[in-house]
Design an enzyme around this catalytic site. Structure first.
Site, short mmCIF file in Angstrom:
data_model
loop_
_atom_site.label_atom_id
_atom_site.label_comp_id
_atom_site.label_asym_id
_atom_site.label_seq_id
_atom_site.Cartn_x
_atom_site.Cartn_y
_atom_site.Cartn_z
N TYR A 51 0.69 -1.24 -0.01
CA TYR A 51 0.10 0.08 0.01
C TYR A 51 0.83 1.28 0.19
CZ TYR A 51 -3.63 -3.38 1.47
OH TYR A 51 -4.42 -4.49 1.40
N ALA A 201 -18.49 -3.07 -0.21
CA ALA A 201 -18.24 -3.08 -1.82
C ALA A 201 -18.31 -1.84 -2.43
CB ALA A 201 -19.92 -3.74 -2.42
#
Length: 302
Positions: A51, A201
């Site tokens: 990341y 989501a």
């Protein structure tokens, strides 16, 4: 915040952790989010060496340097950046894992990692060598436990059968129910926990997610996502929001130890914490959600 035991480990993780990938690179803002999470009962932070090219680990390490004992810290390994080249390659070799963990420890400002996870994996890897690397690190006290982050059932199956993993991190939500048909039954039998990433989501499964439904997600069409969001919203009551339904849905399975939604603002974090602290879904609510969504409609990654 409720806690759950992570597989066969001695780690009790908060039912909602913080997925740190969404924190961004503004250190002050990211630190404020991390501290707020810890102050509100979250003890499980998940990051990865990938990341922001390691910057995420640095920010997390700096934020928790005086609170290390309060944190169950998870990070990942396997994606190797090649100097001078764009992107990264895959390397699950023992040599790379043992070198990468040293860099993660340095960035995280700690001398141990609670949960070290393989960040992917393929059947072409030398799986025995990969497992040996994690087992050595565990014996040496560099890591407390290890797991795998993957959506590939065949790879997960190999690690369940051959290794001492305590957890599998995988995408799991109302919109992505693949783990129900492939992973969760296997993990339940083996006493290994699922860590559910992406429970909202990408923001679609929130009360204001209709605008975010107007883009591709898995193999849903825009029309299907919009219709599904409307149906789920119509099922919510005065006492439950769609965000609450979405975060509680993965936690309804006993094999799920934690969900790890991300947060890029304090407001998002606080909303997620409130939702995670709501009442579990009833049997009727679970049935309604399952009837509305679709399982088994995605291509499984082997």
């Amino acid at each position: 915040m409720k806690t759950n035991r992570l597989g066969s480990s001695d780690l009790d993780v908060s039912a909602m952790g913080l997925g740190c990938m969404s924190l961004g690179t503004d250190e002050a803002q990211a630190t404020a989010i991390i501290h707020e999470a810890l102050d509100r009962g979250i003890n499980f932070l998940d990051t990865a060496d990938l990341y922001d090219e390691g910057r995420n680990e640095e920010i997390v390490g700096q934020a928790i340097r005086h609170r290390r004992a309060d944190v169950i810290l998870a990070t990942k390994v396997g994606n190797r950046r090649i100097p001078g080249k764009e992107g990264w390659g895959w390397d699950a070799s023992k040599t790379y894992i043992r070198s990468a963990v040293k860099e993660s420890l340095r960035r995280l400002q700690t001398d141990y990692i609670d949960l070290y996870q393989l960040h992917g994996g393929t059947l072409e890897d030398d799986i025995d060598e990969t497992i040996e690397a994690f087992e050595e690190l565990k014996r040496e006290g560099v890591i407390r436990h290890y797991g795998i982050s993957s959506i590939r059932p065949n790879v997960i199956r190999e690690y369940v059968q051959r290794s001492g993993i305590v957890s599998v991190m995988s995408q799991y939500s109302i919109l992505d129910r693949r783990p129900e048909e492939s992973i969760l039954p296997l993990l339940g039998r083996a006493g290994i926990s699922l860590i559910a990433r992406g429970p909202l989501a990408s923001g679609i499964l929130t009360d204001h997610g209709s605008s975010k439904a107007q883009r591709a997600y898995l193999d849903y069409t825009e029309a299907e996502l919009t219709a599904l969001h409307e149906q789920l919203m119509s099922q919510t009551t005065l006492t439950r929001t769609l965000t609450q339904t979405a975060l509680q849905y993965p936690l309804a399975d006993p094999a799920v130890a934690a969900i790890i939604p991300g947060a890029s603002s304090l407001e998002q974090l606080r909303q997620n914490i409130a939702a995670a602290r709501s009442q579990p879904l009833s049997a009727l609510e679970l049935e309604a959600v399952r009837e509305t969504s679709k399982a088994g409609r995605y291509t499984l990654h082997v």
